[in-house]
Design an enzyme around this catalytic site. Sequence first.
Site, PDB file in Angstrom:
ATOM      1  N   ARG A  83       1.424  19.783  22.485  1.00  0.00           N
ATOM      2  CA  ARG A  83       2.515  19.856  21.507  1.00  0.00           C
ATOM      3  C   ARG A  83       3.752  20.385  22.230  1.00  0.00           C
ATOM      4  O   ARG A  83       3.693  20.773  23.391  1.00  0.00           O
ATOM      5  CB  ARG A  83       2.143  20.707  20.268  1.00  0.00           C
ATOM      6  CG  ARG A  83       1.222  21.857  20.448  1.00  0.00           C
ATOM      7  CD  ARG A  83       1.766  22.979  21.287  1.00  0.00           C
ATOM      8  NE  ARG A  83       3.062  23.429  20.834  1.00  0.00           N
ATOM      9  CZ  ARG A  83       3.927  24.117  21.558  1.00  0.00           C
ATOM     10  NH1 ARG A  83       3.645  24.436  22.829  1.00  0.00           N
ATOM     11  NH2 ARG A  83       5.104  24.486  21.088  1.00  0.00           N
ATOM     12  N   GLY A  84       4.884  20.426  21.497  1.00  0.00           N
ATOM     13  CA  GLY A  84       6.153  20.779  22.123  1.00  0.00           C
ATOM     14  C   GLY A  84       6.862  19.482  22.503  1.00  0.00           C
ATOM     15  O   GLY A  84       6.250  18.602  23.125  1.00  0.00           O
ATOM     16  N   ALA A  85       8.149  19.382  22.127  1.00  0.00           N
ATOM     17  CA  ALA A  85       8.841  18.088  22.235  1.00  0.00           C
ATOM     18  C   ALA A  85       8.796  17.452  23.633  1.00  0.00           C
ATOM     19  O   ALA A  85       8.371  16.295  23.774  1.00  0.00           O
ATOM     20  CB  ALA A  85      10.286  18.242  21.746  1.00  0.00           C
ATOM     21  N   ARG A 102       3.679  11.592  15.945  1.00  0.00           N
ATOM     22  CA  ARG A 102       4.485  12.671  15.365  1.00  0.00           C
ATOM     23  C   ARG A 102       5.926  12.171  15.196  1.00  0.00           C
ATOM     24  O   ARG A 102       6.461  11.535  16.100  1.00  0.00           O
ATOM     25  CB  ARG A 102       4.427  13.926  16.252  1.00  0.00           C
ATOM     26  CG  ARG A 102       2.990  14.473  16.343  1.00  0.00           C
ATOM     27  CD  ARG A 102       2.956  15.876  16.883  1.00  0.00           C
ATOM     28  NE  ARG A 102       3.487  16.828  15.940  1.00  0.00           N
ATOM     29  CZ  ARG A 102       3.730  18.108  16.260  1.00  0.00           C
ATOM     30  NH1 ARG A 102       3.486  18.544  17.474  1.00  0.00           N
ATOM     31  NH2 ARG A 102       4.211  18.947  15.361  1.00  0.00           N
ATOM     32  N   GLN A 109       2.217  29.250  17.121  1.00  0.00           N
ATOM     33  CA  GLN A 109       2.555  28.953  18.523  1.00  0.00           C
ATOM     34  C   GLN A 109       3.112  30.190  19.238  1.00  0.00           C
ATOM     35  O   GLN A 109       2.960  30.322  20.450  1.00  0.00           O
ATOM     36  CB  GLN A 109       3.596  27.820  18.595  1.00  0.00           C
ATOM     37  CG  GLN A 109       3.072  26.458  18.209  1.00  0.00           C
ATOM     38  CD  GLN A 109       3.314  26.150  16.743  1.00  0.00           C
ATOM     39  OE1 GLN A 109       3.395  27.053  15.910  1.00  0.00           O
ATOM     40  NE2 GLN A 109       3.397  24.882  16.402  1.00  0.00           N
ATOM     41  N   ASP A 158      13.500  20.146  18.884  1.00  0.00           N
ATOM     42  CA  ASP A 158      12.732  18.894  18.808  1.00  0.00           C
ATOM     43  C   ASP A 158      13.637  17.680  18.726  1.00  0.00           C
ATOM     44  O   ASP A 158      13.251  16.576  19.108  1.00  0.00           O
ATOM     45  CB  ASP A 158      11.789  18.919  17.610  1.00  0.00           C
ATOM     46  CG  ASP A 158      10.625  19.834  17.908  1.00  0.00           C
ATOM     47  OD1 ASP A 158      10.776  21.052  17.702  1.00  0.00           O
ATOM     48  OD2 ASP A 158       9.606  19.341  18.409  1.00  0.00           O
ATOM     49  N   LYS A 200      11.106  24.143  15.206  1.00  0.00           N
ATOM     50  CA  LYS A 200       9.977  24.665  14.422  1.00  0.00           C
ATOM     51  C   LYS A 200      10.441  25.371  13.142  1.00  0.00           C
ATOM     52  O   LYS A 200      11.405  26.130  13.165  1.00  0.00           O
ATOM     53  CB  LYS A 200       9.172  25.622  15.314  1.00  0.00           C
ATOM     54  CG  LYS A 200       7.952  26.249  14.698  1.00  0.00           C
ATOM     55  CD  LYS A 200       6.993  25.262  14.085  1.00  0.00           C
ATOM     56  CE  LYS A 200       6.578  24.142  15.024  1.00  0.00           C
ATOM     57  NZ  LYS A 200       5.943  22.998  14.299  1.00  0.00           N
TER      58      LYS A 200
END
Length: 343
Positions: A45-47, A88, A195, A236, A247
């Site tokens: 995860r994480g852009a 996503r 996170q 993001d 987030k």
Amino acid sequence: MVPTVEWKNGAVRLLDQSRLPGTVEFLDCRDYRMVAEAMRTMKVRGAPAIGVTAAVGVALGAQAVTTTSYDEFAKAVTGICDELAATRPTAVNLFWAIERMKRKLAELRTKPLPEIKRALTEESQRILDEDVAMNKAMGKHGAALVQSGQTILTHCNAGALATAGYGTALGVIRAAWEEGKKISVLADETRPVLQGARLTAWELMQDKIPVTLITDSMAGSLMKQGRIHLCIVGADRIAANGDVANKIGTYSVAVLAKAHNIPFYVAAPHSTIDLATLSGDKIPIEQRNQNEVTTLHSGPSIAPAGVEVLNPAFDVTPASLITAIITERGVFKPSELSSQFSA
Ligand code: MRU
């Protein structure tokens, strides 16, 4: 730091972030569908990490396509791209990386298929390497904004774990620390997926950068007490007018920072900037499963059965609340982005 995503013996190796901080475990993906599933379930995860993972996923999928016709090959690879893109919706890095892989595919249309497959793998590795390089450049630009003795609030995880390495917001913090600045970090736990508690706290502790974990509701009180000097978060997607999707909870931190006259910085590479989206209200916001809210990291339910739940994974911080955006090309006001990054 262990790599978030890498090519390893012909497979895509992903660090399973859903098991952190308790267990460091890797997933060796030999099928692009496994890569897509890891993205959907936020094992990665994480852009920027999502973008890089999609790129290696496309290359992995392309390798397995068996045909001798370019048109059939291109059709199959486009289908793989579509599946990965559907994992996503908010982080634009995903679509940016997939578009780049599609451009490479089109560019090589006259070449033999084994050569195209090799070139797609090389392109995915370039996307990965460039991500780390951008983060290091961003770190250098951003570190100039941080002074020794300061405490920095960050939200979610915008670190090495959220990228191919080094991190965006945590890259700035890392660079300041590597320059010898005596800084400390307050990490918001970041409900509901935690996170901040699970990943940011773990990552900074690995590097021995002083970090204190707080719940999301503590930031305002700590700002009032003068215990937070600046905020740095990742992104993001950044719209053309400088509005930033990040987030859920980021907007609240930005409002609090404004109220307490504390600088609020966003760190992001150009792959996060989406000039085709004119303002933040046009950014699609992912709605995730209610179980993330009614449990703590998949534990027992903490809410009455059947309660109505909202679970937007991201919010939008308007440009007016953002002091500056730190990029690999320098530090800009949100209003300067569209001219700085137009093609
Ligand atoms: O849902 P996640 O964990 O993928 O969300 C991650 C974030 O919101 C990060 O802050 C953002 O992607 C920037 S990461 C460098």
